[in-house]
Write a protein that holds these residues in place. Sequence first.
Motif, PDB file in Angstrom:
ATOM      1  N   SER A  97       0.809  -1.213   0.000  1.00  0.00           N
ATOM      2  CA  SER A  97       0.000   0.000   0.000  1.00  0.00           C
ATOM      3  C   SER A  97       0.846   1.267   0.000  1.00  0.00           C
ATOM      4  O   SER A  97       0.515   2.243  -0.690  1.00  0.00           O
ATOM      5  N   TYR A  98       1.941   1.283   0.751  1.00  0.00           N
ATOM      6  CA  TYR A  98       2.789   2.479   0.800  1.00  0.00           C
ATOM      7  C   TYR A  98       3.311   2.839  -0.589  1.00  0.00           C
ATOM      8  O   TYR A  98       3.358   4.018  -0.963  1.00  0.00           O
ATOM      9  N   VAL A  99       3.725   1.821  -1.353  1.00  0.00           N
ATOM     10  CA  VAL A  99       4.245   2.056  -2.708  1.00  0.00           C
ATOM     11  C   VAL A  99       3.190   2.726  -3.578  1.00  0.00           C
ATOM     12  O   VAL A  99       3.472   3.705  -4.277  1.00  0.00           O
ATOM     13  N   ILE A 103       4.679   6.331  -3.655  1.00  0.00           N
ATOM     14  CA  ILE A 103       5.620   6.288  -4.780  1.00  0.00           C
ATOM     15  C   ILE A 103       4.872   6.435  -6.109  1.00  0.00           C
ATOM     16  O   ILE A 103       5.175   7.311  -6.908  1.00  0.00           O
ATOM     17  N   TYR A 104       3.857   5.568  -6.315  1.00  0.00           N
ATOM     18  CA  TYR A 104       3.060   5.677  -7.543  1.00  0.00           C
ATOM     19  C   TYR A 104       2.003   6.772  -7.464  1.00  0.00           C
ATOM     20  O   TYR A 104       1.480   7.212  -8.477  1.00  0.00           O
ATOM     21  N   LYS A 105       1.659   7.172  -6.226  1.00  0.00           N
ATOM     22  CA  LYS A 105       0.697   8.252  -5.971  1.00  0.00           C
ATOM     23  C   LYS A 105      -0.671   7.999  -6.624  1.00  0.00           C
ATOM     24  O   LYS A 105      -1.259   8.876  -7.255  1.00  0.00           O
ATOM     25  N   VAL A 106      -1.156   6.763  -6.447  1.00  0.00           N
ATOM     26  CA  VAL A 106      -2.487   6.408  -6.968  1.00  0.00           C
ATOM     27  C   VAL A 106      -3.465   6.128  -5.824  1.00  0.00           C
ATOM     28  O   VAL A 106      -4.559   5.620  -6.047  1.00  0.00           O
ATOM     29  N   GLY A 107      -3.069   6.451  -4.601  1.00  0.00           N
ATOM     30  CA  GLY A 107      -3.924   6.196  -3.454  1.00  0.00           C
ATOM     31  C   GLY A 107      -3.620   4.854  -2.820  1.00  0.00           C
ATOM     32  O   GLY A 107      -3.071   3.950  -3.461  1.00  0.00           O
ATOM     33  N   ALA A 108      -3.967   4.737  -1.558  1.00  0.00           N
ATOM     34  CA  ALA A 108      -3.711   3.488  -0.826  1.00  0.00           C
ATOM     35  C   ALA A 108      -4.573   2.369  -1.387  1.00  0.00           C
ATOM     36  O   ALA A 108      -5.760   2.553  -1.665  1.00  0.00           O
ATOM     37  N   ARG A 109      -3.965   1.212  -1.574  1.00  0.00           N
ATOM     38  CA  ARG A 109      -4.704   0.024  -2.005  1.00  0.00           C
ATOM     39  C   ARG A 109      -3.854  -1.190  -1.698  1.00  0.00           C
ATOM     40  O   ARG A 109      -2.652  -1.074  -1.451  1.00  0.00           O
ATOM     41  N   ILE A 180       0.536  -0.657 -12.460  1.00  0.00           N
ATOM     42  CA  ILE A 180       1.067   0.681 -12.697  1.00  0.00           C
ATOM     43  C   ILE A 180       2.373   0.612 -13.483  1.00  0.00           C
ATOM     44  O   ILE A 180       2.547   1.305 -14.480  1.00  0.00           O
ATOM     45  N   SER A 181       3.297  -0.235 -13.046  1.00  0.00           N
ATOM     46  CA  SER A 181       4.577  -0.391 -13.745  1.00  0.00           C
ATOM     47  C   SER A 181       4.424  -1.437 -14.856  1.00  0.00           C
ATOM     48  O   SER A 181       3.344  -1.989 -15.065  1.00  0.00           O
TER      49      SER A 181
END
Length: 196
Positions: A97-99, A103-109, A180-181
């Motif tokens: 979730s932190y990533v 890092i990706y800034k797409v919200g916690a999930r 995301i990546s």
Amino acid sequence: MSAKTIIIEAKSGECIEVKKGETLRVEDMDGGQVADFVCFSLRDHGEKFSQAKTRVRNWNTQVRIGTEIISNRDNVMFTIIADTVGVHDMVFSPCHSYVYEHIYKVGARNGCFENLSAAVKSYGISSDNLPDPFNIFMNTGIKENGELFIGPGPSKKGDCIELKAEMDCLVATTACADDISECNNNNCTRIQISVS
């Protein structure tokens, strides 16, 4: 021995028991999908897969047929006996979730860390005791300047890796949640695990 098969849906995790002498098969059902793999001794969950000790015992960051999967107590847990891809990761932690949030800034999930934690919770294993994974079919590397990179997923539909159990183990595996990546070619799909 009868075969046990579990289909792991995209962005989720499951666990399965594997007895000494049995073969665990991890298969990419749709292509381009990473599977995060961790394991514990079935008799003592304090003994678990170690990324670092596996790298040192095999003197390599890559795995191949014959590679031994090593525990934190220096015991062999699995031996790789078949591999149709030959590209895997033994450096990265699971996505979490932190990533996604920072890092990706797409919200916690939920990522693979949360999904692996959920898979082993019923065995009394806490997320604090989850080891870093063996990331099956994950294409990674280290640049000359020390920077890590993640490349496109190389596995095709039906590609697999097979591991022979050298002790009774509890295995948790995910169909990686990273869309995301390039890790899963931006499209999370299914993984199948089977024991025979």
